[in-house]
Scaffold this motif. Sequence first.
Motif, short mmCIF file in Angstrom:
data_model
loop_
_atom_site.label_atom_id
_atom_site.label_comp_id
_atom_site.label_asym_id
_atom_site.label_seq_id
_atom_site.Cartn_x
_atom_site.Cartn_y
_atom_site.Cartn_z
N GLN A 74 0.81 -1.21 0.00
CA GLN A 74 0.00 0.00 0.00
C GLN A 74 0.85 1.27 0.00
O GLN A 74 0.49 2.25 -0.65
CB GLN A 74 -0.93 0.00 1.22
N ASP A 75 1.97 1.26 0.72
CA ASP A 75 2.73 2.50 0.92
C ASP A 75 4.15 2.47 0.36
O ASP A 75 4.87 3.46 0.48
CB ASP A 75 2.80 2.82 2.42
N ALA A 76 4.55 1.37 -0.25
CA ALA A 76 5.92 1.32 -0.78
C ALA A 76 6.11 2.31 -1.92
O ALA A 76 7.25 2.68 -2.23
CB ALA A 76 6.26 -0.09 -1.26
N ALA A 125 -0.50 6.85 -8.57
CA ALA A 125 0.71 6.24 -8.04
C ALA A 125 0.49 5.57 -6.70
O ALA A 125 1.30 4.75 -6.27
CB ALA A 125 1.81 7.29 -7.92
N ASN A 126 -0.60 5.93 -6.00
CA ASN A 126 -0.84 5.32 -4.69
C ASN A 126 -1.77 4.12 -4.77
O ASN A 126 -2.26 3.66 -3.74
CB ASN A 126 -1.39 6.36 -3.71
N LEU A 127 -2.02 3.61 -5.96
CA LEU A 127 -2.74 2.35 -6.06
C LEU A 127 -1.89 1.24 -5.44
O LEU A 127 -0.66 1.29 -5.52
CB LEU A 127 -3.00 2.00 -7.53
N ASN A 177 -4.34 15.36 -6.25
CA ASN A 177 -4.44 15.58 -7.69
C ASN A 177 -3.23 15.07 -8.47
O ASN A 177 -3.38 14.56 -9.58
CB ASN A 177 -4.63 17.07 -7.99
N TYR A 178 -2.04 15.22 -7.88
CA TYR A 178 -0.85 14.76 -8.60
C TYR A 178 -0.66 13.26 -8.42
O TYR A 178 -0.40 12.53 -9.38
CB TYR A 178 0.38 15.51 -8.10
N ILE A 179 -0.78 12.77 -7.19
CA ILE A 179 -0.51 11.36 -6.90
C ILE A 179 -1.76 10.51 -7.04
O ILE A 179 -1.73 9.44 -7.64
CB ILE A 179 0.07 11.21 -5.47
#
Length: 935
Positions: free
Chosen positions: A343-345, A409-411, A483-485
């Motif tokens: 999830q956070d890598a 990117a946080n998928l 919005n960016y990530i």
Amino acid sequence: MKTQIYIFCCLFIGLINAQERHKIEAEIYGNDSFKQLDVSQKVTYFNNSKQKLDTLFFYDWNNAFSQKTSPLAKRFAEEYTRKFHFSSKEERGYTKIKTASINGVSVEVSRVNQQPDLAYIILDKALLPNQNIDINFTFKLQIPDKKFTKVGWSDTKISLKHYLLTPAIFNKKWILYSHKDLNDLPIQAIDYKLKIDVPKHLILNSSFETSRVDFRADRNRFTLIEANKYNADLFLTTTNEFETVKTDVVEIISNIGDSNLRPEIKAIISDRIAFFLQKKIGKFPHKKIILSETDYNLSPVYGLNQLPEFIRPFPDGFQYDIKLLKTFTRQYLRQFKQVDSRQDAWLLDAICTKLMIDYVKTYYPNMKLLGSFSEFFGVKWFHASDLKFNDRYQFIHETMIRQNLSQPANLPLDHQLKFNQQLSNPYKIGIGLDYLSDYIGTKALNKAIKLSFTNEAYQFTAQEFQKNLKLQTEQPIDWFFDNYIGSYKDIDFKIGEVKLSQNSTSIEVVNLTRNPMPVKLGLYDDDTFLTSIWVEAFSEESKTIKIENSKTNKFVINYDYKLPEFNQRNNTKRKGKLLNKPIQFRFLEDIEDPDYNQAFVIPEFTYNLYDGLALGTKLYNTSLLPKNFSYKISPKYGLGSNALVGSAGFDHKLFFKQQPLFQITYGLNGSRFSYNNNLFYNRYSGFLQFSYRPTNLRDNRRHYLTLRSVNVDQDESPIIETEEPNYNVFNINYSFQNKNLDHFFTTSIDYEIAKKFSKLSASVRYRKLFNNNRQINLRFFTGLFLFNDNNDSDYFSFGIDRPTDYLFDYNYYGRSEDSGVFSQQFIMADAGFKSIFEDRFANQWVSSVNMSTTIWNWIFAYGDAGFFKDSGNSAKFIYDSGIRLNLVEDYFELYFPVYSNNGWELAEDAYDQRIRFIATLDFKTLLGLFKRKWY
């Protein structure tokens, strides 16, 4: 003051929430086969939650290799990775748990359904908060071959990462992740005490603080101890390939090598990286760190890792420096806190990219992307030679933006396309952090990063990092995370209207994707940079900025191109100029330069039997980055036909985000080539295609609806009988595909109408790869003429063993040949028979089934059967059978007929003329063979 209060609160909360760590004690015995380990392990499991636990889960990722239906195997199948499915059980590896007990009482170990790499024990009595329990296991490990995931055994070494039964993390709920070749086992601190007994010829390397070895007659016994350790990686080799460098920061044990560098240079580089990371992240919490070639290969510096050893365009030490930096940074970041890696890598990878950007800026500020190649004669004319090494991150990320394949990117990592997970998204956030440092200040970002690793919070999360960022700046930063990530929307700004008044100039900044974030506006006097202005985030379609009148006559939004946009070619507006950017022609393909309207010219050649080798040029506008609108003009001269041939066309793509309708493409194209000796055809086509793809981009299902009109004008031939040398066909085609290695399914429905015929056809193709490596291929085809006024000619008829290809869709090398090797080219279309029959066409209807199945490895038996009917004749039954050599499925195949309506074909004369082949030489088609695992 705000920061001090926050740190105090973190310390207080950290003391309250201080967690007891799980403990693992294990004795590991390696036998002489080098691939098997016998393990006796005790786990002391601490319940650090506020809930009582009646079931305990364990990560057993070594067992992910045990089944061809595991999540790991399914991921390999999705990405067309064949080597896993076709390997033996011994190559794949497994875990065989022999016993498990609690307080001397045997307990049952079960596996989670469809997740064989997760084990669990149901407790007789629930484990209460702040209590612990000891569980004893004995099990046998068959270590997998490293060819699958780069971790495991090879002939001379073995790398061990997932060799222990590790307690699963419980954080309000169980984190139950299966191994999916993402290198993302959840990171947690554990107290280890290991004893490893291996044959004497093996040398062990690790980063354990306490390491003792007891040398015996024929075996070595290692004792490894360390508390609060985040990984227990072990490396066993037959020769001591690891070197040790002691720095004031940490002792480095590494086998990342460069044979051309002296040891003292390697030591200087290692020391420099260690101090750089300590300054940026904080004091390393352990005495030793191990940096292995295995870890580098799991996340290489793409580009450098493709260079052969003898090609060295960079200064001595640079490639080694960057390789070591990447691995050192990744390992350094993963040794501080517990992390939900799936999830956070993404944030750890992003910080790694940002640190690499900073390192290159500091120590190699002038390093070019192409290294010394950028100074070569001819190469230095390319825009690629102007790019800095750090520009690679944005270029690689933009390849996914331009194909509508970008993802937030946080998928979770297992939801991302392979290219996004390994390259695009870490690069996107890395350059995003670099952009953020411009916005809030470098000092503020650096403090937030360092605080996230050195405060007392026991877990590293994106929420924690966002909170730390807000402590360092008064600027709004939610846009960066939301919005960016976290958004599917692309970024695309452009300059709209520029209006001059008496005292000021108004510049309209247009946000084409309505994705709010701050952006910089650059002001120029011609090409001389004057200054820049931050335009704060806005969600409206446009925002107008006013500046005092000055000598500014050129306005560029995102002027330094630090923000990765969908289209940077619309960022410039000039006052009083017809063109905002000059036109530039480039010989050979180049990386896109957004400061120019570019066109490329490259030499090109094609081949067919009648034109021979056709040489010419191609003029086109697509660079190494795809474009929505593309054109190409490709005139050639056929050396065999002594005539002008070639093709031209354009297409335009419309993309849709997070909708089943993925893309609309429309365009026009035309071509002129020979279809026989001294006979030419001109083909013109207009098309419209709707492409549907699931919003989960990892899903391999696709739907296509294509409408097109094909016009053909051809020289009349005394050989090919047709009443219409010139014709127009309107075609509607629907197709569905779901292509995976272990199950492959496609279907198509096709309708054609022309002046003198109308036909309808359907095909279904299914391929299944079984667990015993046997494969079955089935194809069904049926075609029917709705009307046909061409009964005196088979030009538009269904092909029995070779379609006529009157739409000129197929890549025939000798389309009009009826003898010789070119006549033996096989294309799986229409009825799909491999034997050549006396009746080769059907002008009323045809139905057939094509089947093949494995005999051994890539040798198959095939059989075809079907009925066809010609006008005025009764239906006929035909069949054939033979041997198929499946060298590369659908790309390179050979068919050897054995028995058919023709009889025993093996006994016939000129048997070599009955052999059929599939040979794909088209570069784009072949490229798809390699791209499918990434996209």
